[in-house]
Design a protein around this motif. Sequence first.
Motif, short mmCIF file in Angstrom:
data_model
loop_
_atom_site.label_atom_id
_atom_site.label_comp_id
_atom_site.label_asym_id
_atom_site.label_seq_id
_atom_site.Cartn_x
_atom_site.Cartn_y
_atom_site.Cartn_z
N LEU A 89 0.81 -1.23 0.00
CA LEU A 89 0.00 0.00 0.00
C LEU A 89 0.84 1.27 0.00
O LEU A 89 0.54 2.24 -0.69
CB LEU A 89 -0.90 0.03 1.24
CG LEU A 89 -2.23 -0.70 1.14
CD1 LEU A 89 -3.04 -0.48 2.41
CD2 LEU A 89 -3.00 -0.21 -0.07
N LYS A 90 1.89 1.26 0.82
CA LYS A 90 2.74 2.44 0.98
C LYS A 90 3.28 2.93 -0.37
O LYS A 90 3.32 4.12 -0.63
CB LYS A 90 3.89 2.04 1.89
CG LYS A 90 4.72 3.15 2.37
CD LYS A 90 5.69 2.64 3.41
CE LYS A 90 4.92 2.28 4.66
NZ LYS A 90 5.72 1.69 5.69
N ALA A 91 3.68 1.95 -1.19
CA ALA A 91 4.28 2.31 -2.47
C ALA A 91 3.22 2.75 -3.47
O ALA A 91 3.43 3.68 -4.23
CB ALA A 91 5.07 1.13 -3.02
N VAL A 92 2.05 2.07 -3.44
CA VAL A 92 1.06 2.35 -4.50
C VAL A 92 0.06 3.44 -4.11
O VAL A 92 -0.64 3.96 -4.95
CB VAL A 92 0.29 1.07 -4.92
CG1 VAL A 92 1.24 0.04 -5.48
CG2 VAL A 92 -0.52 0.50 -3.76
N ASP A 93 0.00 3.78 -2.80
CA ASP A 93 -1.03 4.74 -2.35
C ASP A 93 -0.44 5.76 -1.38
O ASP A 93 -0.72 5.73 -0.18
CB ASP A 93 -2.17 3.95 -1.67
CG ASP A 93 -3.19 4.86 -1.02
OD1 ASP A 93 -3.46 5.94 -1.57
OD2 ASP A 93 -3.71 4.49 0.06
N SER A 103 -1.26 8.65 -0.85
CA SER A 103 -2.29 9.50 -0.22
C SER A 103 -2.76 8.90 1.10
O SER A 103 -3.27 9.60 1.97
CB SER A 103 -3.49 9.64 -1.16
OG SER A 103 -4.25 8.44 -1.13
N GLY A 104 -2.64 7.59 1.26
CA GLY A 104 -3.09 6.93 2.49
C GLY A 104 -4.58 6.62 2.47
O GLY A 104 -5.12 6.07 3.42
N SER A 105 -5.26 6.94 1.37
CA SER A 105 -6.72 6.80 1.39
C SER A 105 -7.19 5.34 1.33
O SER A 105 -8.31 5.03 1.72
CB SER A 105 -7.35 7.60 0.25
OG SER A 105 -6.83 7.15 -0.97
N LEU A 106 -6.32 4.43 0.86
CA LEU A 106 -6.73 3.01 0.82
C LEU A 106 -6.50 2.29 2.14
O LEU A 106 -7.00 1.20 2.35
CB LEU A 106 -5.93 2.27 -0.28
CG LEU A 106 -6.24 2.65 -1.73
CD1 LEU A 106 -5.26 1.94 -2.66
CD2 LEU A 106 -7.67 2.24 -2.09
N LEU A 107 -5.72 2.93 3.02
CA LEU A 107 -5.25 2.28 4.25
C LEU A 107 -6.38 1.72 5.11
O LEU A 107 -6.26 0.67 5.72
CB LEU A 107 -4.42 3.28 5.06
CG LEU A 107 -3.54 2.76 6.16
CD1 LEU A 107 -2.55 1.75 5.60
CD2 LEU A 107 -2.79 3.92 6.81
N GLY A 108 -7.50 2.42 5.15
CA GLY A 108 -8.58 2.01 6.06
C GLY A 108 -9.58 1.07 5.47
O GLY A 108 -10.53 0.68 6.13
N ARG A 109 -9.39 0.66 4.20
CA ARG A 109 -10.39 -0.25 3.61
C ARG A 109 -10.19 -1.66 4.12
O ARG A 109 -9.10 -2.21 4.05
CB ARG A 109 -10.25 -0.26 2.08
CG ARG A 109 -10.45 1.11 1.47
CD ARG A 109 -11.71 1.14 0.61
NE ARG A 109 -12.05 2.54 0.34
CZ ARG A 109 -11.59 3.20 -0.71
NH1 ARG A 109 -10.81 2.61 -1.58
NH2 ARG A 109 -11.92 4.47 -0.88
N SER A 110 -11.25 -2.25 4.61
CA SER A 110 -11.12 -3.60 5.17
C SER A 110 -11.05 -4.63 4.05
O SER A 110 -11.76 -4.51 3.05
CB SER A 110 -12.30 -3.89 6.10
OG SER A 110 -13.10 -4.89 5.60
N PRO A 111 -10.19 -5.66 4.18
CA PRO A 111 -10.10 -6.69 3.15
C PRO A 111 -11.43 -7.43 3.05
O PRO A 111 -12.03 -7.74 4.06
CB PRO A 111 -8.99 -7.63 3.64
CG PRO A 111 -8.65 -7.21 5.03
CD PRO A 111 -9.35 -5.93 5.35
N GLY A 112 -11.91 -7.68 1.85
CA GLY A 112 -13.16 -8.40 1.67
C GLY A 112 -14.39 -7.50 1.80
O GLY A 112 -15.50 -7.90 1.54
N GLY A 113 -14.19 -6.28 2.25
CA GLY A 113 -15.29 -5.32 2.33
C GLY A 113 -16.28 -5.60 3.45
O GLY A 113 -17.26 -4.87 3.61
N GLY A 114 -16.02 -6.63 4.27
CA GLY A 114 -16.98 -7.03 5.29
C GLY A 114 -17.29 -5.95 6.32
O GLY A 114 -18.36 -5.92 6.89
N HIS A 115 -16.35 -5.08 6.58
CA HIS A 115 -16.57 -4.09 7.63
C HIS A 115 -16.47 -2.66 7.11
O HIS A 115 -16.23 -1.73 7.87
CB HIS A 115 -15.58 -4.31 8.78
CG HIS A 115 -15.79 -5.63 9.44
ND1 HIS A 115 -16.68 -5.82 10.45
CD2 HIS A 115 -15.27 -6.84 9.16
CE1 HIS A 115 -16.69 -7.09 10.80
NE2 HIS A 115 -15.83 -7.74 10.03
#
Length: 291
Positions: free
Chosen positions: A268-272, A274-286
């Motif tokens: 994530l650090k390399a591709v994002d 902005s930090g905006s992807l950091l809080g997305r939960s894997p699988g979208g469950g939460h």
Amino acid sequence: MADAPRTVLISGCSSGIGLELAVQLAHDPRQRYQVVATMRDLGKKGTLEAAAGKALGQTLTVAQLDVCSDESVAQCLSCIQGGEVDVLVNNAGVGLVGPLEGLSLAAMQNVFDTNFFGAVRLVKAVLPGMKRRRQGHIVVVSSVMGLQGVVFNEVYAASKFAMEGFFESLAVQLLQFNIFISLVEPGPVVTEFEGKLLEQVSTAEFPGTDPDTLSYFRDLYLPASRELFHNVGQSPQDVAKVIVKVIGSARPPLRRQTNTRYTPLTALKAVDPSGSLLGRSPGGGHGNLLQ
Ligand SMILES: NC(=O)C1=CN([C@@H]2O[C@H](COP(=O)(O)OP(=O)(O)OC[C@H]3O[C@@H](n4cnc5c(N)ncnc54)[C@H](OP(=O)(O)O)[C@@H]3O)[C@@H](O)[C@H]2O)C=CC1
Ligand SMILES: CC1=C(/C=C/C(C)=C/C=C/C(C)=C/C=O)C(C)(C)CCC1
């Protein structure tokens, strides 16, 4: 003629990754290793001894070692023939999770004393011998959290980042001595580590923490974390297998992640930036854990 077995000193062998690694190395079919499997409380040695079986007293010995104590480290090394350690595995570690406001500084310092200064203490003790003999291998059980911070794990992640920075820096000057450093970076592993954290969390009251943060922690983070351990958690046997390969390698890698299913999160650090992807939960469950 076969080479003499290499002496491998491992910290934190009472359970989990350290225990599995000690047993796998001691059962090496080519008997390439003499394992000194250490733990701070020898009262817990039963499980390791049972798993070691016939290797006990042959290719595996058990010794006391508290990585937070200078005396304990000195005493342990004095019991190893010539004090010579060929491979050091810094495995002992503790976690800490929860809202920052509710955690004591003493608890945070204990994490750094164990994970970071414990490893530094052992390295300082074995390095002069390795340099004299112009050979050695220092393996560090770091974590994906040494590469990528995770919400509510600020202090634990910081301790692993500290290890990454320390050992990455040290690796360079050691090359001329034929001493290698390998940072092994597991994702979630199903060991007592998680149970210890959940137990700590179940009794903690996190004084001084506001209700929004507490609910974020208990209602969003904890279920998501449990789900992650359940879905992508590795076994300590699988992680130990990776470490055995790293130790057996002629040209050991500086870094080795153990779980390809977790790797995208560490990118994530390399591709994002902005930090905006950091809080997305894997699988979208939460949902998005940060917003
Ligand atoms: N489980 C996971 O999800 C992950 C773990 N890791 C890392 O792997 C390593 C091993 O953890 P794991 O096997 O999972 O967990 P365990 O809790 O099963 O093992 C941790 C070991 O460290 C020992 N330890 C703690 N404090 C000290 C100390 N002061 N001196 C000596 N030993 C000590 C424990 O001993 P005692 O029984 O006395 O407490 C235990 O033997 C740790 O460094 C951890 O940070 C990395 C990534 C993921
Ligand atoms: C990344 C991430 C999560 C948690 C990851 C965890 C809990 C990882 C644990 C790693 C361990 C235990 C490493 C040990 O060293 C959540 C909150 C589920 C969702 C948001 C993204």
